[in-house]
Design a protein around this motif. Structure first.
Motif, mmCIF file in Angstrom:
data_model
loop_
_atom_site.group_PDB
_atom_site.id
_atom_site.type_symbol
_atom_site.label_atom_id
_atom_site.label_comp_id
_atom_site.label_asym_id
_atom_site.label_seq_id
_atom_site.Cartn_x
_atom_site.Cartn_y
_atom_site.Cartn_z
ATOM 1 N N ALA A 70 0.829 -1.209 0.000
ATOM 2 C CA ALA A 70 0.000 0.000 0.000
ATOM 3 C C ALA A 70 0.859 1.253 0.000
ATOM 4 O O ALA A 70 0.502 2.261 -0.617
ATOM 5 N N ARG A 116 -3.990 7.566 5.210
ATOM 6 C CA ARG A 116 -4.204 6.924 3.907
ATOM 7 C C ARG A 116 -3.708 5.493 3.930
ATOM 8 O O ARG A 116 -4.377 4.590 3.396
ATOM 9 N N ARG A 127 -6.154 3.176 5.533
ATOM 10 C CA ARG A 127 -7.286 2.844 4.660
ATOM 11 C C ARG A 127 -6.863 1.867 3.574
ATOM 12 O O ARG A 127 -7.545 0.870 3.303
ATOM 13 N N ASP A 128 -5.718 2.164 2.954
ATOM 14 C CA ASP A 128 -5.316 1.399 1.780
ATOM 15 C C ASP A 128 -4.936 -0.043 2.108
ATOM 16 O O ASP A 128 -5.213 -0.962 1.324
ATOM 17 N N SER A 140 -7.746 -2.380 1.910
ATOM 18 C CA SER A 140 -8.589 -2.268 0.719
ATOM 19 C C SER A 140 -8.528 -3.540 -0.116
ATOM 20 O O SER A 140 -7.549 -4.292 -0.091
ATOM 21 N N VAL A 194 -5.478 -3.449 -2.709
ATOM 22 C CA VAL A 194 -4.150 -3.796 -2.201
ATOM 23 C C VAL A 194 -4.074 -5.282 -1.892
ATOM 24 O O VAL A 194 -3.071 -5.944 -2.188
#
Length: 295
Positions: free
Chosen positions: A100, A147, A150-151, A154, A157
């Protein structure tokens, strides 16, 4: 440095791999030498998978694996934690974070990966869940921490790391017949009903073909492989002082100083952290936010 055409490097790795940790001095040299010449891509091979059976005695497993790391360090010269509190329960959280972080730039991603490696090899407490991963990388320069949080959870990712997992388990034919001196020549590893690349492995691809350099290797073997697939390539790295290297990398081991600066002496103003096998020197700004400061 010159090159005869496009060059790519694929690095098969894992944040918790002790051979990859010991190879970092050579890989830092190579990344510096190939900067602006080659595209470098990391593939996270997942050394500790989610469906691995849990150890019946985690403390005994940690003690055994600590001895295993110490044995590897005897070959690589890398420092390691004086005690391993547990073996990483999964490589997925740290690999997801490292993947990520690539969206935030190569330099930031390198800092993130280094922090994650150091949770195992400096602290003896592998970052192996989302909470510990995010704690480990807090304060990394240039990182948008929110960020990343969050990533790394996801779907995009996770799919990217799943592709890395699959790519690692499609080793090229040449790594099934690898021979070489030393404890880790890099032959393909059997995992369950499949095989995977040994970690670390570098794959160089250029106008003249492909060269695979697996396992624990001397720097010259990587340089020769790059030149073999990219005729006319001449690799060199400008000399840097320990202070310049610390400003650039923020964390340096003795082997890194010896290779990159020609000196095992500490950079002026560095914060020293002592582990087994030797010290690590941290930039003061790095030390202020590094997990070592929270011990």
């Amino acid at each position: 440095m010159t090159a005869g055409g496009p060059l790519t490097v694929v690095e098969f790795t894992d944040p918790a791999c002790p051979w990859a940790w010991g190879s970092e001095p050579k890989f830092r040299w190579l990344r510096a030498a190939l900067d602006g010449v080659a595209a470098w891509r990391r593939v996270y091979g997942i050394l500790f998978d989610e469906d691995d059976d849990p150890a019946p005695d985690p403390d005994a497993e940690a003690a055994w694996y600590h001895r295993y790391i110490a044995g590897i360090a005897a070959h690589t010269g890398a420092p390691y934690a004086s005690r391993l509190r547990w073996v990483a329960r999964s490589s997925w959280p740290s690999s997801l974070a490292a993947k990520a972080a690539e969206a935030q730039g190569a330099e930031t991603a390198a800092f993130v990966l280094r922090r994650l490696r150091e949770t195992t090899f400096l602290l003896g407490a592998p970052a192996d869940d989302v909470e510990s991963v995010l704690g480990a990388v807090a304060g990394v320069p240039g990182l948008d921490h929110a960020r990343l949080a969050r990533d790394l959870v996801s779907d995009d990712v996770r799919s990217a790391v799943r592709r890395d997992w699959a790519e690692t388990r499609e080793p090229y034919p040449e790594v099934f017949t690898v021979e070489g001196a030393g404890p880790h020549p890099g032959a393909a590893k059997e995992v369950g009903d499949r095989y995977r690349f040994a970690l670390p492995t570098l794959v160089f691809a250029g106008p003249a073909g492909r060269a695979v350099v697996p396992g624990w290797r001397e720097l010259g073997e990587y340089v020769e492989a790059a030149a073999r697939v990219s005729p006319g390539l001449c690799l060199e790295v400008p000399a840097r002082t320990p202070e310049e290297l610390l400003e650039r990398h923020r964390s340096l081991t003795g082997p890194e100083l010896a290779l990159l600066a020609g000196s095992a002496g500490p950079p002026r103003g560095a914060v020293r952290f002592d582990g087994a096998g030797g010290p690590v020197w941290l930039h003061p700004a790095e030390a202020a936010t590094h997990p070592v400061s929270r011990r």
